[in-house]
Write a protein that holds these residues in place. Structure first.
Motif, PDB file in Angstrom:
ATOM      1  N   LYS A  45       0.858  -1.191   0.000  1.00 32.01           N
ATOM      2  CA  LYS A  45       0.000   0.000   0.000  1.00 32.01           C
ATOM      3  C   LYS A  45       0.895   1.243   0.000  1.00 32.01           C
ATOM      4  O   LYS A  45       1.996   1.225   0.586  1.00 32.01           O
ATOM      5  CB  LYS A  45      -0.882  -0.026   1.262  1.00 32.01           C
ATOM      6  N   ASN A  69     -13.499   4.430  -5.482  1.00 29.70           N
ATOM      7  CA  ASN A  69     -12.961   4.419  -4.121  1.00 29.70           C
ATOM      8  C   ASN A  69     -12.460   5.801  -3.738  1.00 29.70           C
ATOM      9  O   ASN A  69     -12.050   6.592  -4.589  1.00 29.70           O
ATOM     10  CB  ASN A  69     -11.828   3.383  -3.976  1.00 29.70           C
ATOM     11  N   SER A  70     -12.539   6.037  -2.442  1.00 28.33           N
ATOM     12  CA  SER A  70     -11.852   7.192  -1.875  1.00 28.33           C
ATOM     13  C   SER A  70     -11.297   6.754  -0.526  1.00 28.33           C
ATOM     14  O   SER A  70     -11.798   7.133   0.526  1.00 28.33           O
ATOM     15  CB  SER A  70     -12.798   8.379  -1.726  1.00 28.33           C
ATOM     16  N   MET A  71     -10.282   5.904  -0.598  1.00 29.04           N
ATOM     17  CA  MET A  71      -9.751   5.294   0.619  1.00 29.04           C
ATOM     18  C   MET A  71      -9.019   6.315   1.492  1.00 29.04           C
ATOM     19  O   MET A  71      -9.089   6.267   2.718  1.00 29.04           O
ATOM     20  CB  MET A  71      -8.790   4.149   0.263  1.00 29.04           C
ATOM     21  N   GLY A  72      -8.292   7.220   0.847  1.00 30.20           N
ATOM     22  CA  GLY A  72      -7.578   8.242   1.625  1.00 30.20           C
ATOM     23  C   GLY A  72      -6.292   7.733   2.255  1.00 30.20           C
ATOM     24  O   GLY A  72      -5.908   8.158   3.354  1.00 30.20           O
ATOM     25  N   LEU A  73      -5.631   6.826   1.535  1.00 27.10           N
ATOM     26  CA  LEU A  73      -4.319   6.305   1.938  1.00 27.10           C
ATOM     27  C   LEU A  73      -4.288   5.699   3.350  1.00 27.10           C
ATOM     28  O   LEU A  73      -3.395   6.031   4.151  1.00 27.10           O
ATOM     29  CB  LEU A  73      -3.232   7.397   1.812  1.00 27.10           C
ATOM     30  N   PRO A  74      -5.213   4.805   3.681  1.00 24.54           N
ATOM     31  CA  PRO A  74      -5.057   4.086   4.956  1.00 24.54           C
ATOM     32  C   PRO A  74      -3.808   3.197   4.857  1.00 24.54           C
ATOM     33  O   PRO A  74      -3.654   2.437   3.904  1.00 24.54           O
ATOM     34  CB  PRO A  74      -6.333   3.230   5.038  1.00 24.54           C
ATOM     35  N   ASN A 125       4.176   7.199  -5.736  1.00 23.68           N
ATOM     36  CA  ASN A 125       2.779   7.455  -6.107  1.00 23.68           C
ATOM     37  C   ASN A 125       2.535   8.961  -6.222  1.00 23.68           C
ATOM     38  O   ASN A 125       2.444   9.656  -5.211  1.00 23.68           O
ATOM     39  CB  ASN A 125       1.857   6.830  -5.054  1.00 23.68           C
ATOM     40  N   SER A 127      -0.174  10.153  -7.761  1.00 23.96           N
ATOM     41  CA  SER A 127      -1.483  10.192  -8.424  1.00 23.96           C
ATOM     42  C   SER A 127      -2.640   9.770  -7.538  1.00 23.96           C
ATOM     43  O   SER A 127      -3.651   9.309  -8.065  1.00 23.96           O
ATOM     44  CB  SER A 127      -1.421   9.297  -9.662  1.00 23.96           C
ATOM     45  N   CYS A 128      -2.530   9.939  -6.228  1.00 20.67           N
ATOM     46  CA  CYS A 128      -3.685   9.616  -5.386  1.00 20.67           C
ATOM     47  C   CYS A 128      -4.700  10.770  -5.480  1.00 20.67           C
ATOM     48  O   CYS A 128      -4.374  11.901  -5.144  1.00 20.67           O
ATOM     49  CB  CYS A 128      -3.277   9.403  -3.937  1.00 20.67           C
ATOM     50  N   PRO A 129      -5.917  10.478  -5.914  1.00 16.69           N
ATOM     51  CA  PRO A 129      -6.897  11.561  -6.081  1.00 16.69           C
ATOM     52  C   PRO A 129      -7.749  11.817  -4.850  1.00 16.69           C
ATOM     53  O   PRO A 129      -8.661  12.630  -4.902  1.00 16.69           O
ATOM     54  CB  PRO A 129      -7.792  11.024  -7.213  1.00 16.69           C
ATOM     55  N   ASN A 130      -7.451  11.142  -3.747  1.00 14.32           N
ATOM     56  CA  ASN A 130      -8.455  11.048  -2.680  1.00 14.32           C
ATOM     57  C   ASN A 130      -8.147  11.788  -1.385  1.00 14.32           C
ATOM     58  O   ASN A 130      -8.816  11.566  -0.372  1.00 14.32           O
ATOM     59  CB  ASN A 130      -8.700   9.573  -2.345  1.00 14.32           C
ATOM     60  N   ASN A 191      -3.162   5.154 -12.439  1.00 18.80           N
ATOM     61  CA  ASN A 191      -3.900   5.093 -11.199  1.00 18.80           C
ATOM     62  C   ASN A 191      -5.383   5.241 -11.547  1.00 18.80           C
ATOM     63  O   ASN A 191      -5.743   5.404 -12.715  1.00 18.80           O
ATOM     64  CB  ASN A 191      -3.443   6.219 -10.265  1.00 18.80           C
ATOM     65  N   SER A 192      -6.247   5.185 -10.559  1.00 17.14           N
ATOM     66  CA  SER A 192      -7.676   5.305 -10.850  1.00 17.14           C
ATOM     67  C   SER A 192      -7.956   6.627 -11.575  1.00 17.14           C
ATOM     68  O   SER A 192      -7.185   7.585 -11.469  1.00 17.14           O
ATOM     69  CB  SER A 192      -8.469   5.239  -9.547  1.00 17.14           C
TER      70      SER A 192
HETATM   71  C1  SIN Z   1      -6.389   5.775  -1.722  1.00 15.78           C
HETATM   72  O1  SIN Z   1      -5.854   5.262  -0.730  1.00 15.78           O
HETATM   73  O2  SIN Z   1      -7.185   6.704  -1.629  1.00 15.78           O
HETATM   74  C2  SIN Z   1      -6.065   5.257  -3.094  1.00 15.78           C
HETATM   75  C3  SIN Z   1      -4.635   5.375  -3.380  1.00 15.78           C
HETATM   76  C4  SIN Z   1      -4.347   5.917  -4.715  1.00 15.78           C
HETATM   77  O3  SIN Z   1      -5.262   6.131  -5.541  1.00 15.78           O
HETATM   78  O4  SIN Z   1      -3.205   6.184  -5.005  1.00 15.78           O
END
Ligand code: SIN
Length: 310
Positions: A45, A69-74, A125, A127-130, A191-192
Motif C-alpha cells: 500500500k 474508491n476514496s480510501m484516503g491512503l489508509p 505514487n 497520483s492519489c486523487p483522494n 492510477n484510478s
Molecule cells: C487511496 O488510498 O485513496 C487510493 C490510493 C491511490 O489512488 O493512489
C-alpha cells in the motif's frame, strides 16, 4: 511451457502479474497472502510517514463494470513497512514499496526509510486523487520533476512512478520528458481515474461518503483509458523505459491487450478486491492460453506488437 516472466529495471519477475498498490496490501497478513499467491510480485500500500486510518466509510463501492474508491491512503506508516519489507523477501519474488506523502518532505523521509528496508523497487505514487485539498502531483509537471529529482538524490534503489491518466498527447509528451530527465526506472500507469461520481438513482444519493461522493474509478470501465496511456508512452519510448499497465484487467485477454500496447507487466486492483489472491492463478492460466493460441512463446515476445491501420 509459456514463459510469463518479465524484467523491470533489471529485476526479474516470475510472472508479470501483480497487485496494484491499494488492493489487499495494507496489513502484514495481506502482504503475506500476496507472497504466498501466484502473484509475480508484492506491492505494498502507498505509505505515509505516520499510520493513517484513511477517509470515512463507506469509501469503496463496486458496480457493474467497475469500482469507485476514496480510501484516503489508509496505511501502517513508513516505519512499520520498513520493518516488514525484509521479511517479505522470503517469498522469492520482487517486493515493490509504494511511496506516498502528504507533502514533498514526506516522500524524502520515506525514501530514507526505504533505503534501509531494501525493497527491490520503489514506486512513487504521484497520483492519489483522494486526499481532500491535495491535488495529484502528477498533473503538475514542474512539481513532479522537482520531487523526483530530490528522490533521485536520496534513493539507492531503482525507482519508478505511478501516474494518473492523461488525456491529451501534449501531456504524454511533457511527462515523458520529465521522466527521462530524472532517469526514471519504470512507470506504472494508470492510477484510478480521479474524481468520478457514481450515483444511486433509487436513493438519489452518492455511493461513497468522502469528498461528496467523488472518487477514483477503477475496473473494466477504465480499460480503454489505461491502454491509451500505456500505448502513448510506449510510442514515445519503445522498450527504453518499462511500463507496468494498470487499469481494467479482469482476465487473460485484458493482460494480453496491455502487453500488446507496450506494458512489460500488469497490476490488478478491482478484480483482486472482488476475487481475492486466487485471481493470479486464473490470470496466469488465461494469459498462457491466449499466448499459446497466438503462437507466442513468452509474454515479452508480444510486448508492444499492437498494429495500427495503414
Ligand atoms: C487511496 O488510498 O485513496 C487510493 C490510493 C491511490 O489512488 O493512489
Amino acid at each position: 511451457m509459456t514463459d510469463l516472466s518479465t524484467v523491470i529495471a533489471g529485476v526479474t519477475f516470475p510472472n508479470g502479474l501483480m497487485n496494484a498498490s491499494g488492493a489487499l496490501c495494507v496489513t502484514q497478513e495481506e502482504l503475506e497472502a500476496l507472497g504466498a499467491s501466484e502473484a509475480g510480485a508484492i506491492v505494498t500500500k502507498s505509505m505515509t510517514p505516520q499510520a493513517r486510518q484513511g477517509n470515512p466509510e463507506p469509501r469503496y463501492f463496486s458496480f457493474t463494470g467497475g469500482s469507485i474508491n476514496s480510501m484516503g491512503l489508509p496505511n501502517l506508516g513508513y516505519p512499520v513497512y520498513a520493518k516488514l519489507i525484509p521479511s517479505l523477501r522470503r517469498f522469492s519474488k520482487p517486493v515493490i514499496a509504494s511511496l506516498a506523502g502528504l507533502q514533498p518532505d514526506d516522500f524524502l523521509e520515506g525514501a530514507r526509510a526505504l533505503n534501509e528496508a531494501r525493497p527491490d523497487l520503489v514506486e512513487v505514487n504521484l497520483s492519489c486523487p483522494n486526499i481532500p485539498g491535495k491535488p495529484q502531483i502528477g498533473y503538475d509537471f514542474e512539481e513532479s520533476e522537482r520531487l523526483l529529482e530530490k528522490l533521485g538524490d536520496i534513493l539507492t534503489i531503482p525507482f519508478g512512478v505511478k501516474l494518473p491518466p492523461y488525456f491529451d498527447p501534449i501531456h504524454h509528451q511533457k511527462i515523458a520528458q520529465v521522466l527521462q530527465r530524472v532517469n526514471i526506472a519504470f512507470v506504472t500507469m494508470i492510477n484510478s481515474v480521479g474524481n468520478g461520481l457514481v450515483v444511486d438513482p433509487e436513493r438519489e444519493r452518492v455511493v461513497i461518503k468522502p469528498k461528496g461522493g467523488f472518487g477514483g474509478l477503477g475496473g473494466r470501465i477504465i480499460k480503454p483509458v489505461a491502454l491509451a496511456n500505456v500505448r502513448a508512452l510506449w510510442n514515445i519510448w519503445g522498450d527504453r523505459i518499462p511500463i507496468i499497465g494498470t487499469g481494467g484487467v479482469e482476465n487473460g485477454v485484458d493482460v494480453f491487450e496491455h502487453i500488446l500496447c507496450g506494458a512489460s507487466a500488469v497490476q490488478v486492483g478491482t478484480v483482486l478486491v472482488e476475487e481475492g489472491c486466487r485471481v493470479f492463478a486464473r490470470l496466469a492460466r488465461e494469459l498462457a492460453e491466449i499466448l499459446i493460441r497466438k503462437g507466442y512463446g513468452s509474454l515479452m515476445a508480444c510486448r508492444g506488437k499492437l498494429q495500427e491501420m495503414s
